[in-house]
Design a protein around this motif. Structure first.
Motif, PDB file in Angstrom:
ATOM      1  N   ALA A 112       0.821  -1.212   0.000  1.00 28.91           N
ATOM      2  CA  ALA A 112       0.000   0.000   0.000  1.00 28.91           C
ATOM      3  C   ALA A 112       0.856   1.265   0.000  1.00 28.91           C
ATOM      4  O   ALA A 112       0.396   2.326  -0.431  1.00 28.91           O
ATOM      5  CB  ALA A 112      -0.938  -0.010   1.200  1.00 28.91           C
ATOM      6  N   ARG A 113       2.084   1.161   0.452  1.00 30.41           N
ATOM      7  CA  ARG A 113       2.967   2.323   0.462  1.00 30.41           C
ATOM      8  C   ARG A 113       3.445   2.623  -0.952  1.00 30.41           C
ATOM      9  O   ARG A 113       3.808   1.725  -1.711  1.00 30.41           O
ATOM     10  CB  ARG A 113       4.176   2.059   1.376  1.00 30.41           C
ATOM     11  N   ARG A 114       3.460   3.906  -1.292  1.00 27.26           N
ATOM     12  CA  ARG A 114       3.824   4.310  -2.650  1.00 27.26           C
ATOM     13  C   ARG A 114       5.300   4.080  -2.959  1.00 27.26           C
ATOM     14  O   ARG A 114       5.665   3.842  -4.111  1.00 27.26           O
ATOM     15  CB  ARG A 114       3.484   5.782  -2.858  1.00 27.26           C
ATOM     16  N   ASP A 115       6.159   4.119  -1.950  1.00 26.45           N
ATOM     17  CA  ASP A 115       7.591   3.949  -2.200  1.00 26.45           C
ATOM     18  C   ASP A 115       8.018   2.484  -2.228  1.00 26.45           C
ATOM     19  O   ASP A 115       9.039   2.149  -2.820  1.00 26.45           O
ATOM     20  CB  ASP A 115       8.415   4.717  -1.159  1.00 26.45           C
ATOM     21  N   VAL A 116       7.235   1.597  -1.607  1.00 24.61           N
ATOM     22  CA  VAL A 116       7.620   0.190  -1.512  1.00 24.61           C
ATOM     23  C   VAL A 116       6.824  -0.699  -2.475  1.00 24.61           C
ATOM     24  O   VAL A 116       7.332  -1.726  -2.931  1.00 24.61           O
ATOM     25  CB  VAL A 116       7.448  -0.321  -0.068  1.00 24.61           C
ATOM     26  N   GLY A 117       5.626  -0.302  -2.816  1.00 29.22           N
ATOM     27  CA  GLY A 117       4.776  -1.101  -3.708  1.00 29.22           C
ATOM     28  C   GLY A 117       5.459  -1.463  -5.024  1.00 29.22           C
ATOM     29  O   GLY A 117       5.464  -2.633  -5.427  1.00 29.22           O
ATOM     30  N   PRO A 118       6.056  -0.482  -5.719  1.00 21.95           N
ATOM     31  CA  PRO A 118       6.746  -0.822  -6.975  1.00 21.95           C
ATOM     32  C   PRO A 118       7.934  -1.771  -6.784  1.00 21.95           C
ATOM     33  O   PRO A 118       8.197  -2.611  -7.645  1.00 21.95           O
ATOM     34  CB  PRO A 118       7.221   0.529  -7.505  1.00 21.95           C
ATOM     35  N   LEU A 119       8.624  -1.663  -5.654  1.00 24.73           N
ATOM     36  CA  LEU A 119       9.735  -2.581  -5.383  1.00 24.73           C
ATOM     37  C   LEU A 119       9.234  -4.015  -5.230  1.00 24.73           C
ATOM     38  O   LEU A 119       9.839  -4.955  -5.754  1.00 24.73           O
ATOM     39  CB  LEU A 119      10.480  -2.168  -4.117  1.00 24.73           C
ATOM     40  N   LEU A 120       8.127  -4.177  -4.522  1.00 23.66           N
ATOM     41  CA  LEU A 120       7.558  -5.514  -4.341  1.00 23.66           C
ATOM     42  C   LEU A 120       7.032  -6.069  -5.660  1.00 23.66           C
ATOM     43  O   LEU A 120       7.171  -7.264  -5.935  1.00 23.66           O
ATOM     44  CB  LEU A 120       6.461  -5.481  -3.284  1.00 23.66           C
ATOM     45  N   ASP A 121       6.421  -5.199  -6.470  1.00 23.34           N
ATOM     46  CA  ASP A 121       5.938  -5.644  -7.778  1.00 23.34           C
ATOM     47  C   ASP A 121       7.098  -6.081  -8.675  1.00 23.34           C
ATOM     48  O   ASP A 121       7.006  -7.080  -9.380  1.00 23.34           O
ATOM     49  CB  ASP A 121       5.140  -4.535  -8.462  1.00 23.34           C
ATOM     50  N   GLU A 122       8.174  -5.322  -8.629  1.00 21.22           N
ATOM     51  CA  GLU A 122       9.361  -5.675  -9.421  1.00 21.22           C
ATOM     52  C   GLU A 122       9.962  -6.993  -8.935  1.00 21.22           C
ATOM     53  O   GLU A 122      10.357  -7.844  -9.744  1.00 21.22           O
ATOM     54  CB  GLU A 122      10.409  -4.564  -9.323  1.00 21.22           C
ATOM     55  N   LEU A 123      10.009  -7.176  -7.626  1.00 23.88           N
ATOM     56  CA  LEU A 123      10.540  -8.419  -7.071  1.00 23.88           C
ATOM     57  C   LEU A 123       9.653  -9.605  -7.439  1.00 23.88           C
ATOM     58  O   LEU A 123      10.153 -10.678  -7.812  1.00 23.88           O
ATOM     59  CB  LEU A 123      10.689  -8.313  -5.556  1.00 23.88           C
ATOM     60  N   ALA A 124       8.347  -9.430  -7.377  1.00 23.28           N
ATOM     61  CA  ALA A 124       7.423 -10.511  -7.749  1.00 23.28           C
ATOM     62  C   ALA A 124       7.579 -10.870  -9.225  1.00 23.28           C
ATOM     63  O   ALA A 124       7.619 -12.055  -9.582  1.00 23.28           O
ATOM     64  CB  ALA A 124       5.982 -10.094  -7.454  1.00 23.28           C
ATOM     65  N   ALA A 125       7.684  -9.863 -10.081  1.00 17.70           N
ATOM     66  CA  ALA A 125       7.874 -10.129 -11.513  1.00 17.70           C
ATOM     67  C   ALA A 125       9.209 -10.829 -11.765  1.00 17.70           C
ATOM     68  O   ALA A 125       9.289 -11.758 -12.579  1.00 17.70           O
ATOM     69  CB  ALA A 125       7.799  -8.818 -12.293  1.00 17.70           C
ATOM     70  N   SER A 126      10.240 -10.419 -11.060  1.00 23.47           N
ATOM     71  CA  SER A 126      11.552 -11.056 -11.212  1.00 23.47           C
ATOM     72  C   SER A 126      11.515 -12.511 -10.778  1.00 23.47           C
ATOM     73  O   SER A 126      12.121 -13.372 -11.419  1.00 23.47           O
ATOM     74  CB  SER A 126      12.611 -10.310 -10.406  1.00 23.47           C
ATOM     75  N   CYS A 127      10.805 -12.787  -9.699  1.00 31.46           N
ATOM     76  CA  CYS A 127      10.696 -14.175  -9.227  1.00 31.46           C
ATOM     77  C   CYS A 127       9.982 -15.050 -10.257  1.00 31.46           C
ATOM     78  O   CYS A 127      10.402 -16.180 -10.525  1.00 31.46           O
ATOM     79  CB  CYS A 127       9.960 -14.231  -7.896  1.00 31.46           C
ATOM     80  N   ARG A 128       8.911 -14.529 -10.853  1.00 31.87           N
ATOM     81  CA  ARG A 128       8.199 -15.287 -11.892  1.00 31.87           C
ATOM     82  C   ARG A 128       9.082 -15.517 -13.114  1.00 31.87           C
ATOM     83  O   ARG A 128       9.092 -16.598 -13.691  1.00 31.87           O
ATOM     84  CB  ARG A 128       6.933 -14.544 -12.306  1.00 31.87           C
ATOM     85  N   LYS A 129       9.836 -14.492 -13.497  1.00 31.02           N
ATOM     86  CA  LYS A 129      10.691 -14.614 -14.677  1.00 31.02           C
ATOM     87  C   LYS A 129      11.836 -15.588 -14.443  1.00 31.02           C
ATOM     88  O   LYS A 129      12.259 -16.274 -15.373  1.00 31.02           O
ATOM     89  CB  LYS A 129      11.223 -13.242 -15.079  1.00 31.02           C
ATOM     90  N   VAL A 130      12.340 -15.666 -13.223  1.00 35.36           N
ATOM     91  CA  VAL A 130      13.387 -16.649 -12.912  1.00 35.36           C
ATOM     92  C   VAL A 130      12.835 -18.059 -13.076  1.00 35.36           C
ATOM     93  O   VAL A 130      13.490 -18.925 -13.670  1.00 35.36           O
ATOM     94  CB  VAL A 130      13.947 -16.432 -11.485  1.00 35.36           C
ATOM     95  N   GLU A 131      11.642 -18.294 -12.573  1.00 35.47           N
ATOM     96  CA  GLU A 131      11.028 -19.615 -12.721  1.00 35.47           C
ATOM     97  C   GLU A 131      10.882 -19.990 -14.196  1.00 35.47           C
ATOM     98  O   GLU A 131      11.239 -21.102 -14.603  1.00 35.47           O
ATOM     99  CB  GLU A 131       9.639 -19.638 -12.081  1.00 35.47           C
ATOM    100  N   LEU A 132      10.368 -19.070 -14.988  1.00 40.55           N
ATOM    101  CA  LEU A 132      10.161 -19.343 -16.410  1.00 40.55           C
ATOM    102  C   LEU A 132      11.482 -19.550 -17.144  1.00 40.55           C
ATOM    103  O   LEU A 132      11.604 -20.457 -17.972  1.00 40.55           O
ATOM    104  CB  LEU A 132       9.375 -18.206 -17.055  1.00 40.55           C
ATOM    105  N   ALA A 133      12.465 -18.717 -16.862  1.00 44.93           N
ATOM    106  CA  ALA A 133      13.757 -18.833 -17.536  1.00 44.93           C
ATOM    107  C   ALA A 133      14.439 -20.158 -17.183  1.00 44.93           C
ATOM    108  O   ALA A 133      15.036 -20.800 -18.051  1.00 44.93           O
ATOM    109  CB  ALA A 133      14.656 -17.659 -17.166  1.00 44.93           C
ATOM    110  N   ARG A 134      14.338 -20.581 -15.941  1.00 46.10           N
ATOM    111  CA  ARG A 134      14.945 -21.855 -15.544  1.00 46.10           C
ATOM    112  C   ARG A 134      14.241 -23.028 -16.216  1.00 46.10           C
ATOM    113  O   ARG A 134      14.871 -23.940 -16.740  1.00 46.10           O
ATOM    114  CB  ARG A 134      14.918 -22.034 -14.027  1.00 46.10           C
ATOM    115  N   ARG A 135      12.922 -22.988 -16.247  1.00 43.28           N
ATOM    116  CA  ARG A 135      12.177 -24.065 -16.920  1.00 43.28           C
ATOM    117  C   ARG A 135      12.513 -24.134 -18.405  1.00 43.28           C
ATOM    118  O   ARG A 135      12.710 -25.218 -18.958  1.00 43.28           O
ATOM    119  CB  ARG A 135      10.678 -23.850 -16.752  1.00 43.28           C
ATOM    120  N   PHE A 136      12.552 -22.979 -19.051  1.00 45.49           N
ATOM    121  CA  PHE A 136      12.863 -22.948 -20.479  1.00 45.49           C
ATOM    122  C   PHE A 136      14.265 -23.496 -20.728  1.00 45.49           C
ATOM    123  O   PHE A 136      14.473 -24.314 -21.625  1.00 45.49           O
ATOM    124  CB  PHE A 136      12.737 -21.519 -21.026  1.00 45.49           C
ATOM    125  N   HIS A 137      15.234 -23.062 -19.925  1.00 39.29           N
ATOM    126  CA  HIS A 137      16.604 -23.543 -20.083  1.00 39.29           C
ATOM    127  C   HIS A 137      16.672 -25.059 -19.894  1.00 39.29           C
ATOM    128  O   HIS A 137      17.296 -25.766 -20.700  1.00 39.29           O
ATOM    129  CB  HIS A 137      17.525 -22.839 -19.089  1.00 39.29           C
TER     130      HIS A 137
END
Length: 179
Positions: free
Chosen positions: A110-135
């Motif tokens: 809910a905080r404006r300064d931390v929300g984007p950081l958490l969203d970026e971290l969540a997206a990065s975690c999903r992309k790591v899973e996908l990249a590892r599976r693809f590899h």
């Protein structure tokens, strides 16, 4: 009549040669795809550790959890070779430990300064899973092709290194990606 047999033999040799060339070319493309997918995985792992490091240094977490996350992210960014998988797995464990509380995570989002950081971290975690599976899928496909008799007997793989999958714990915190 002898020239017909020679012609048929020449066509047969040409067809077998083309078939072997096509197999070697396919194997070469697979090796290239493995290199590209590994580079993409490494880039995603760096992005995830960078996002975790940014969250840890944002003064939103308590000092103990922040220190745990900074240490795990720093080790994951500096790891190479055989240590990479264990360091990245440790980062995943640290993320799950630090971001386990769903209610606290909702407050941080809910905080404006931390929300984007958490969203970026969540997206990065999903992309790591996908990249590892693809590899790993590409490595398994290339291993299957390399295990065929014609590839082994004629050494169509050349001097290419042994193909290894990346086995690491990349499960993100459930509260982070549960949207």
């Amino acid at each position: 009549m002898d020239w017909i047999w020679w012609l048929l033999l020449a066509v047969l040799v040409l067809m077998v040669g083309l078939w072997l060339y096509w197999t070697a070319h396919r194997l070469d493309r697979m090796h290239h795809r493995i290199e590209v997918s590994r580079a993409a995985l490494d880039a995603q792992l760096l992005r995830r550790s960078g996002a975790a490091l940014e969250l840890a240094t944002s003064d939103t977490l308590d000092p103990a959890r922040s220190l745990l996350l900074v240490d795990a992210a720093h080790v994951a960014r500096a790891a190479a070779g055989d240590d990479l998988e264990s360091a990245q797995s440790d980062l995943s464990e640290s993320l799950r430990a630090v971001l386990a509380d769903r209610d606290e995570l909702d407050q941080l989002r809910a905080r404006r300064d931390v929300g984007p950081l958490l969203d970026e971290l969540a997206a990065s975690c999903r992309k790591v899973e996908l990249a590892r599976r693809f590899h790993n899928d590409v490595v398994v496909s290339a291993r299957a092709l390399r295990s065929r008799r014609r590839v082994r007997w004629l050494r169509l793989a050349g001097n290419a290194a042994e193909l290894r999958t990346v086995d690491l714990d990349d499960v993100p915190p459930a509260a982070l990606v549960a949207d």
